[in-house]
Design a protein around this motif. Structure first.
Motif, PDB file in Angstrom:
ATOM      1  N   THR B 309       0.831  -1.201   0.000  1.00 37.80           N
ATOM      2  CA  THR B 309       0.000   0.000   0.000  1.00 37.80           C
ATOM      3  C   THR B 309       0.868   1.255   0.000  1.00 37.80           C
ATOM      4  O   THR B 309       0.570   2.225  -0.714  1.00 37.80           O
ATOM      5  CB  THR B 309      -0.946  -0.023   1.211  1.00 37.80           C
ATOM      6  OG1 THR B 309      -1.700  -1.237   1.176  1.00 37.80           O
ATOM      7  CG2 THR B 309      -1.909   1.160   1.182  1.00 37.80           C
ATOM      8  N   GLU B 325      -5.060  10.199  -1.464  1.00 38.89           N
ATOM      9  CA  GLU B 325      -5.855  10.216  -0.228  1.00 38.89           C
ATOM     10  C   GLU B 325      -5.644   8.941   0.595  1.00 38.89           C
ATOM     11  O   GLU B 325      -5.931   8.913   1.785  1.00 38.89           O
ATOM     12  CB  GLU B 325      -7.342  10.467  -0.513  1.00 38.89           C
ATOM     13  CG  GLU B 325      -8.054   9.381  -1.268  1.00 38.89           C
ATOM     14  CD  GLU B 325      -9.554   9.688  -1.401  1.00 38.89           C
ATOM     15  OE1 GLU B 325     -10.334   8.750  -1.549  1.00 38.89           O
ATOM     16  OE2 GLU B 325      -9.923  10.890  -1.352  1.00 38.89           O
ATOM     17  N   VAL B 326      -5.108   7.932  -0.038  1.00 35.25           N
ATOM     18  CA  VAL B 326      -4.836   6.692   0.687  1.00 35.25           C
ATOM     19  C   VAL B 326      -3.731   6.893   1.727  1.00 35.25           C
ATOM     20  O   VAL B 326      -3.643   6.159   2.710  1.00 35.25           O
ATOM     21  CB  VAL B 326      -4.434   5.568  -0.295  1.00 35.25           C
ATOM     22  CG1 VAL B 326      -4.290   4.240   0.422  1.00 35.25           C
ATOM     23  CG2 VAL B 326      -5.466   5.444  -1.395  1.00 35.25           C
ATOM     24  N   ILE B 329      -4.229   6.665   5.586  1.00 32.55           N
ATOM     25  CA  ILE B 329      -4.375   5.441   6.392  1.00 32.55           C
ATOM     26  C   ILE B 329      -3.016   4.892   6.819  1.00 32.55           C
ATOM     27  O   ILE B 329      -2.941   4.006   7.653  1.00 32.55           O
ATOM     28  CB  ILE B 329      -5.161   4.328   5.658  1.00 32.55           C
ATOM     29  CG1 ILE B 329      -4.313   3.697   4.551  1.00 32.55           C
ATOM     30  CG2 ILE B 329      -6.469   4.854   5.111  1.00 32.55           C
ATOM     31  CD1 ILE B 329      -4.934   2.432   3.987  1.00 32.55           C
TER      32      ILE B 329
END
Lengths: 356, 403
Positions: B309, B325-326, B329
């Motif tokens: 990720t 925008e990931v 997290i």
């Protein structure tokens, strides 16, 4: 979202548009209500074939476009969002067995017909209720295959089976020596029991000892892509519902207990996306795909499971009604979790591959 | 951007690589390999050896500790491509960056953006040379997650302010030379009443008390300001602009705490090898405790997915030319996994993994206990997991505030 080529972006947008306009969840509801054993709309599948989706992983020499597995995964994900039923994934997994293990004659005999959508092919591997490819009793003597395969996806419409026997994978055409019994599962898709009784079988002799693993990896990653689409759609639907449902004079989306659950689900689905896309690109890269595939399927199972439970819970009573679509996603998700190995199966496989 | 098809650029790249290699050969003695002060932020500056000091000064003179900062302020003035070559060659030589700390990670980039020319010339070169330690005066006893509630007050006295109040969780406060501080200049506005001030830690009226933590270490302090005089030339930006500047600085902090970085930084022995050593193996050479083996496998898979990720965020950010925008997290997921790993190590080692100090425990065993305890802070500082979840829900998912 992985960084896509222009062709991949176009393909995904086309699939998104088609699924949204021509094959929304309402289309699946009609198929479900019709209750046919095949469990998909043949006309819709014909359209998919016309758009070239049945040939995405098949080389141009055999009538495909050779766009690769990430491309196919993007289409499957989009179709998963709207619960569009089709034998696209089953046929692609079976086609990969022929690609990796078939002779030139076998490739020319079957791949063009799979690419055109005329022939539905599928894998027939498991013999019991849980995925367990190491325990295979089906056997071949004198070119005749005998044995029973359980819960064969698209078994009710398949014209060609890729069958795991004790000494490798075989091609068996539907017809003499092959009997199909419908199993009516909770997702209303086709999962047939197939009894092979001295059916004429041709071995997939290339591909070496890793052939079965390589083919199962492809099937598992495609299932993961479908689950990714379903989980993403379930999330979007839930978020939209929380933003409009009013209780205690507030829209539910303002409650922090729900906000944090949604934030967790958002994170988990992003992680799931990374694992699934990495599985697809590992196949495109070639070589050993086992760890990447197990990573994708294990994560897809965990997150798909969580999301489908939260989908029902966060919708409250309305999610429990058949009139609402949430149940479709819950039921199909559980079936996909079982297909090609549950999370524990893939964690164990990953552990073994890593030498733990 | 230079490409390999461009022979002129290619020659320049080769020439720069040669320059870096020559510099490292002349200035980084192989005896310093692995001898950096990686834990100095937590455990305090251990006395620098003459060799370490020479290496810091050599890097500082080049500006290569902050390779992409402008050379006008003592930075390296390198392009991204050159900085990449520098990092590659340093890794090849086993060389570490001796210039770090909050000045490099947070304050420097923020001052470059918001500081006056005089302020940049005064502070940035000293940071680039690794000569000045900065600490962060943000949190207060009643302003943690609700940072904008801070009360530490700076009263306007013409050409200077007089500051009274308390800061807490001041990382490295006992060793710092200077503090970048959020103070209140207007009691009638919450965010709009905050101002960004630079305070000398040796000013009269500054008192620092280390806080002993559950890890036994004192990486954080309470800092008290009593009638501390701060010249107005030490104000960054305008009065009331502190919240904007302060938030920008937090973005740099979060990037460093989680970002791409930590996904590739977590080194150390493999959990599986450790488990085989402490818990034994079965007849097939597998970790004997099947349940532990399953949980190690799950952790390793989760960690791999997290790395994938982080890579995806990097690739997407490059492709869209902005922050994906990931990325929001990464901090929550990365810190959670870091804590899970620390808990697994303790569990794998049994009683041997719970030593505090002294005989009977290996250095690595004792270290992992302290790291486990210290690591509990990672889901609290830099925006707690709960605050991050609020941010995801409100900013990304568009879920509204409770009315």
């Amino acid at each position: 979202m992985a960084v896509l080529t222009d062709e991949q972006t176009m393909l995904r947008d086309m699939a998104r548009e088609w699924a949204g306009n021509e094959s929304p969840v309402g289309a699946w509801r009609k198929v479900r209500d019709a209750g046919e054993a095949a469990g998909f709309d043949a006309a819709a599948f014909g359209t998919m074939a016309e758009m070239g989706w049945t040939g995405i992983i098949i080389p141009e020499a055999q009538g495909g476009s050779d766009f690769g597995w990430l491309s196919l995964g993007l289409v499957i994900e989009e179709l998963g969002k709207t619960m569009t039923a089709s034998p696209l994934a089953a046929s692609a997994a079976a086609a990969s067995a022929i690609l990796l293990g078939g002779s030139d004659e076998q490739k020319m005999a079957y791949l063009p017909r799979i690419a055109s959508g005329e022939l539905v092919a599928t894998l027939a591997v498991d013999e019991g209720p849980r995925h367990d490819p190491a325990n295979t009793a089906a056997s071949v003597s004198d070119g005749k295959l005998s044995g029973t395969k359980a819960f064969v996806a698209e078994g009710d419409s398949a014209g060609l089976f890729v069958v795991a026997a004790t000494d490798g994978l075989y091609l068996v055409e539907a017809g003499e020596g092959v009997s199909v019994s419908r199993r009516h599962a909770v997702d209303f898709r086709s999962h047939a029991e197939i009894v092979f009784d001295g059916a004429r079988a041709a071995k997939l002799a290339e591909g070496g000892t890793g052939l079965l693993d390589a083919v199962l990896d492809r099937a598992a990653v495609l299932a993961s892509a479908e689950m990714l689409g379903m989980a993403g759609q379930s999330f979007d639907t839930t978020l939209a519902y929380l933003k409009q449902r009013v209780q205690f004079g507030q829209v539910l989306a303002t409650f922090q207990a729900l906000q944090h659950r949604m934030a967790t689900l958002f994170s988990e689905i992003e992680l799931m996306r990374s694992a699934v896309e990495a599985g697809l690109t590992a196949i495109d890269r070639g070589g050993d795909t086992r760890a990447a595939a197990s990573l994708a399927k294990a994560k897809a199972n965990e997150v798909g499971h969580l999301m489908s439970r939260e989908l029902i819970q966060l919708h409250g009573g309305i999610g429990m009604t058949d009139e609402y679509d949430a149940g479709f996603y819950l039921k199909r998700m559980r079936v996909l979790e079982q297909m090609w190995g549950n999370a524990a199966y893939h964690r164990e496989r990953f552990a073994r591959l890593s030498g733990f | 951007m230079a490409t390999l098809a461009d022979p002129v650029a290619e020659t320049a790249v080769d020439a720069f690589r040669d320059e870096v290699r020559a510099f490292l050969a002349a200035n980084f003695p192989p005896s310093l390999k692995g001898k950096d002060n990686a834990m100095s932020a937590v455990e305090g500056p251990t006395a620098e050896t003459p060799e370490q000091a020479a290496w810091r000064k050599a890097m500082g003179a080049k500006g290569w500790g902050v390779p992409t900062w402008p050379s006008a302020y003592g930075g390296g003035g390198l392009s991204r491509e050159q900085a990449k070559i520098l990092a590659e060659e340093m890794a090849r030589a086993g060389a570490w960056n001796p210039i770090g700390g909050m000045g490099v990670m947070m304050f420097g980039p923020t001052l470059l953006e918001y500081g006056s020319e005089e302020q940049k010339l005064e502070h940035i070169p000293a940071i680039a040379r690794g000569e000045v330690r900065w600490c962060q005066g943000y949190s207060e006893p009643n302003a943690g997650s609700d940072l904008a509630n801070l009360q530490c007050f700076a009263e306007d006295r013409g050409d200077h302010y007089v500051v009274n109040g308390q800061k807490t969780w001041t990382s490295g406060g006992q060793w710092a030379d200077k503090c970048f501080c959020l103070v209140r200049t207007d009691k009638n506005q919450k965010q709009g009443g905050i101002t960004f001030l630079l305070i000398d830690m040796d000013s009269p009226g500054v008192e620092v008390k280390p806080i002993r933590m559950i890890s036994g270490m004192s990486p954080f302090c309470e800092t008290f300001f009593t009638d501390v005089k701060v010249p107005k030339t030490n104000r960054v930006g305008e009065e009331g602009q502190g919240w904007t500047i302060g938030k920008r600085l937090l973005q740099h902090e979060r990037t460093n705490l989680s970002g791409g970085g930590s996904a590739f930084r977590m080194a150390g022995p493999s959990l599986a090898d450790m488990a085989k050593h402490y818990a034994g193996v079965d007849g097939e050479g597998r970790i004997a405790d099947a349940e532990l083996r399953a949980r190690i496998a799950k952790w390793e898979m989760d960690w791999r997915v997290f790395q994938l990720t982080a890579l995806r965020v990097l690739a997407e950010s490059k492709a869209v030319g902005g922050v994906s925008e990931v990325s929001s997290i990464l901090k929550t997921v990365g810190t959670k996994l870091g804590q899970e790993r620390a808990e697994l190590i303790i569990e794998i080692r049994g009683m041997q993994g719970l030593g505090w100090e002294g005989e009977g425990y290996g250095e690595d065993e004792l270290h992992s206990v302290r790291a486990w305890l210290f690591g509990k802070a990672t889901t609290i500082y830099g925006g707690s997991t709960e605050v991050q979840n609020n941010v995801i829900a409100k900013r990304i998912l568009g879920m509204l505030d409770h009315q």
